[in-house]
Enzyme design. Structure first.
Site, short mmCIF file in Angstrom:
data_model
loop_
_atom_site.label_atom_id
_atom_site.label_comp_id
_atom_site.label_asym_id
_atom_site.label_seq_id
_atom_site.Cartn_x
_atom_site.Cartn_y
_atom_site.Cartn_z
N LYS A 110 0.83 -1.21 0.00
CA LYS A 110 0.00 0.00 0.00
C LYS A 110 0.87 1.26 0.00
CE LYS A 110 -4.43 -1.58 1.66
NZ LYS A 110 -5.50 -1.42 2.62
N LYS A 191 -4.60 -9.75 -6.11
CA LYS A 191 -5.81 -9.98 -5.30
C LYS A 191 -6.94 -9.02 -5.70
CE LYS A 191 -6.38 -8.15 -1.17
NZ LYS A 191 -7.41 -7.83 -0.19
N LYS A 194 -10.69 -3.70 -3.00
CA LYS A 194 -11.55 -2.52 -3.09
C LYS A 194 -10.81 -1.37 -3.76
CE LYS A 194 -14.07 -3.20 1.24
NZ LYS A 194 -12.97 -3.44 2.16
N1 AQP Z 1 -9.69 -10.90 -2.71
C1 AQP Z 1 -10.09 -11.39 -1.53
N2 AQP Z 1 -10.34 -12.72 -1.39
C2 AQP Z 1 -10.77 -13.23 -0.20
N3 AQP Z 1 -10.98 -12.47 0.90
C3 AQP Z 1 -10.74 -11.13 0.80
N4 AQP Z 1 -10.86 -10.12 1.68
C4 AQP Z 1 -10.50 -8.97 1.08
N5 AQP Z 1 -10.15 -9.18 -0.20
C5 AQP Z 1 -10.29 -10.53 -0.41
C6 AQP Z 1 -11.30 -10.30 3.07
O1 AQP Z 1 -12.44 -9.47 3.28
C7 AQP Z 1 -12.48 -9.12 4.66
C8 AQP Z 1 -12.75 -7.65 4.80
O2 AQP Z 1 -11.81 -6.92 4.04
P1 AQP Z 1 -11.31 -5.50 4.42
O3 AQP Z 1 -12.10 -4.51 3.72
O4 AQP Z 1 -11.27 -5.32 5.87
O5 AQP Z 1 -9.84 -5.68 4.03
P2 AQP Z 1 -9.02 -5.40 2.76
O6 AQP Z 1 -8.09 -6.53 2.63
O7 AQP Z 1 -8.45 -4.09 2.94
O8 AQP Z 1 -10.10 -5.42 1.57
P3 AQP Z 1 -9.80 -4.97 0.14
O9 AQP Z 1 -11.08 -5.11 -0.56
O10 AQP Z 1 -8.67 -5.71 -0.43
O11 AQP Z 1 -9.43 -3.47 0.25
P4 AQP Z 1 -8.04 -2.78 0.08
O12 AQP Z 1 -7.02 -3.77 -0.36
O13 AQP Z 1 -8.33 -1.79 -0.92
O14 AQP Z 1 -7.74 -2.16 1.41
C9 AQP Z 1 -11.13 -9.53 5.27
O15 AQP Z 1 -11.33 -10.69 6.04
C10 AQP Z 1 -10.28 -9.83 4.07
O16 AQP Z 1 -9.35 -10.86 4.34
#
Ligand code: AQP
Length: 327
Positions: A110, A191, A194
């Site tokens: 990040k 991956k 969001k």
């Molecule tokens: N690609 C994924 N596959 C499986 N599980 C996923 N999670 C996130 N992406 C995947 C799981 O979703 C839960 C909540 O996610 P979060 O919003 O708290 O965490 P994150 O990893 O920040 O989600 P994003 O969508 O990847 O946002 P970014 O990367 O933009 O911050 C968690 O249990 C996570 O493991």
């Protein structure tokens, strides 16, 4: 048994969040006393839009209930409503090593994307450790990307217990057998996320059926025609097989057998339909719940009361064992 997991209220939730998050929350709530936290304090570690934070918080609350969290059984609350979380993070920073934080791959990834790298982005795993430990959590349902952060939370718990006396349960992660890391449909080595990656490769929980069909149809695969699970050699197809397994409950060998010799066209169409079938009723429930902000606010206020009561004894024990004067 105590269950805890958190989800950020930034960005639009996607099918990866469903796989690693929402569906596991609904399943694990059956196993004990569950706490699901909308982690808005985490959301400010990268540049965020204040106007969107409030809306995003209510969006995620509605999505948690729409995907099966029962407010009569589980506690759903907003992190910033329970001040113990911010306090615990500071106290736990005393038993978290700089070196371990510097090894967090999510921070490194990040930080590369951000123009301004906040101190909060670096210390965020301590906040997450506090989130989990405050509730004497036994299990944490999460996706694969959170493994390293959970390991840090376990280390922090053990270090605190060792230094100040038994205070925390050391939590175990619960990861899905299949779909623990859903990949971007356009870049199957990245991956689904969001905030990162092309939106065409991210199937959103609220995408209309035709958008889902288009996204799956244009998913990157390979020049072959075998629907075979091999994440190294066939990353795109393997990701779609996992998605089909998540949406239908079928095992990977069952899926491989069913599409033996059928080529990618029909397979992709059926993956898309399975996602549409899964998400259509969720979207309808979501719209209904999201329209009633008063009721969402009531449920979150109730959740915050319960979370405050559940976390207070742990926070008090932390202060006492660390030697703070509690007069
Ligand atoms: N690609 C994924 N596959 C499986 N599980 C996923 N999670 C996130 N992406 C995947 C799981 O979703 C839960 C909540 O996610 P979060 O919003 O708290 O965490 P994150 O990893 O920040 O989600 P994003 O969508 O990847 O946002 P970014 O990367 O933009 O911050 C968690 O249990 C996570 O493991």
């Amino acid at each position: 048994m105590r269950i805890f997991s958190g989800i950020q209220p930034t960005g639009d939730p996607h099918i990866g969040n469903y796989s690693g998050g929402f569906r596991q929350y609904a399943a694990t709530q059956e196993r004990g006393e569950a706490f699901f936290c909308i982690v808005d304090l985490h959301a400010i570690t990268i540049q965020h839009d204040p106007a969107e934070l409030r809306q995003g918080t209510l969006d995620i609350a509605a999505m948690l209930f729409a995907t099966g969290i029962d407010p009569n059984r589980s506690v759903v609350f907003v992190q910033s409503h329970v001040t113990a979380h911010a306090e615990a993070a500071w106290l736990l920073s005393a038993v978290t090593s700089y070196g371990q934080l510097a090894r967090m791959t999510q921070f490194k990834e990040k930080a590369e994307d951000e123009e301004f790298v906040s101190a909060g982005l670096f210390t965020y795993p301590i906040l997450m450790a506090g989130d989990i430990l405050l509730y004497q959590t036994d299990i944490v349902p999460i996706g694969d990307d959170q493994r390293q952060h959970l390991e840090l939370a376990r280390d922090v718990a053990q270090r605190f217990n060792h230094r100040f006396g038994e205070t925390f349960v050391v939590p175990e992660g619960v990861f899905p057998d299949t779909g623990g890391r859903v990949m971007n449909l356009q870049e199957p080595d990245v991956k689904m996320s969001k905030s990162r990656g092309a939106s065409q490769g991210t199937v959103l929980m609220l995408d209309p059926p035709d958008t889902i069909r288009k996204k799956v149809k244009s998913a990157v695969t390979d020049s072959g025609s075998d629907v075979r699970y091999d994440p190294d050699a066939k990353a795109g197809i393997s990701n779609l097989i996992e998605l089909l397994s998540v949406t239908t409950g079928e095992s990977i060998p069952e899926i491989e057998a069913r599409y033996d010799g059928s080529g990618y066209g029909r397979f992709k169409e059926e993956v898309a339909e399975s996602i549409v079938t899964l998400l259509t009723p969720i979207r309808a429930r979501y719209e209904e719940l999201r329209a009633d902000e008063g009721e969402l606010g009531r449920l979150l206020a109730l959740g915050a009361d319960k979370a405050r009561a559940a976390s207070a004894p742990t926070l008090e024990a932390m202060y006492e064992r660390m030697g703070f004067a509690r007069l």
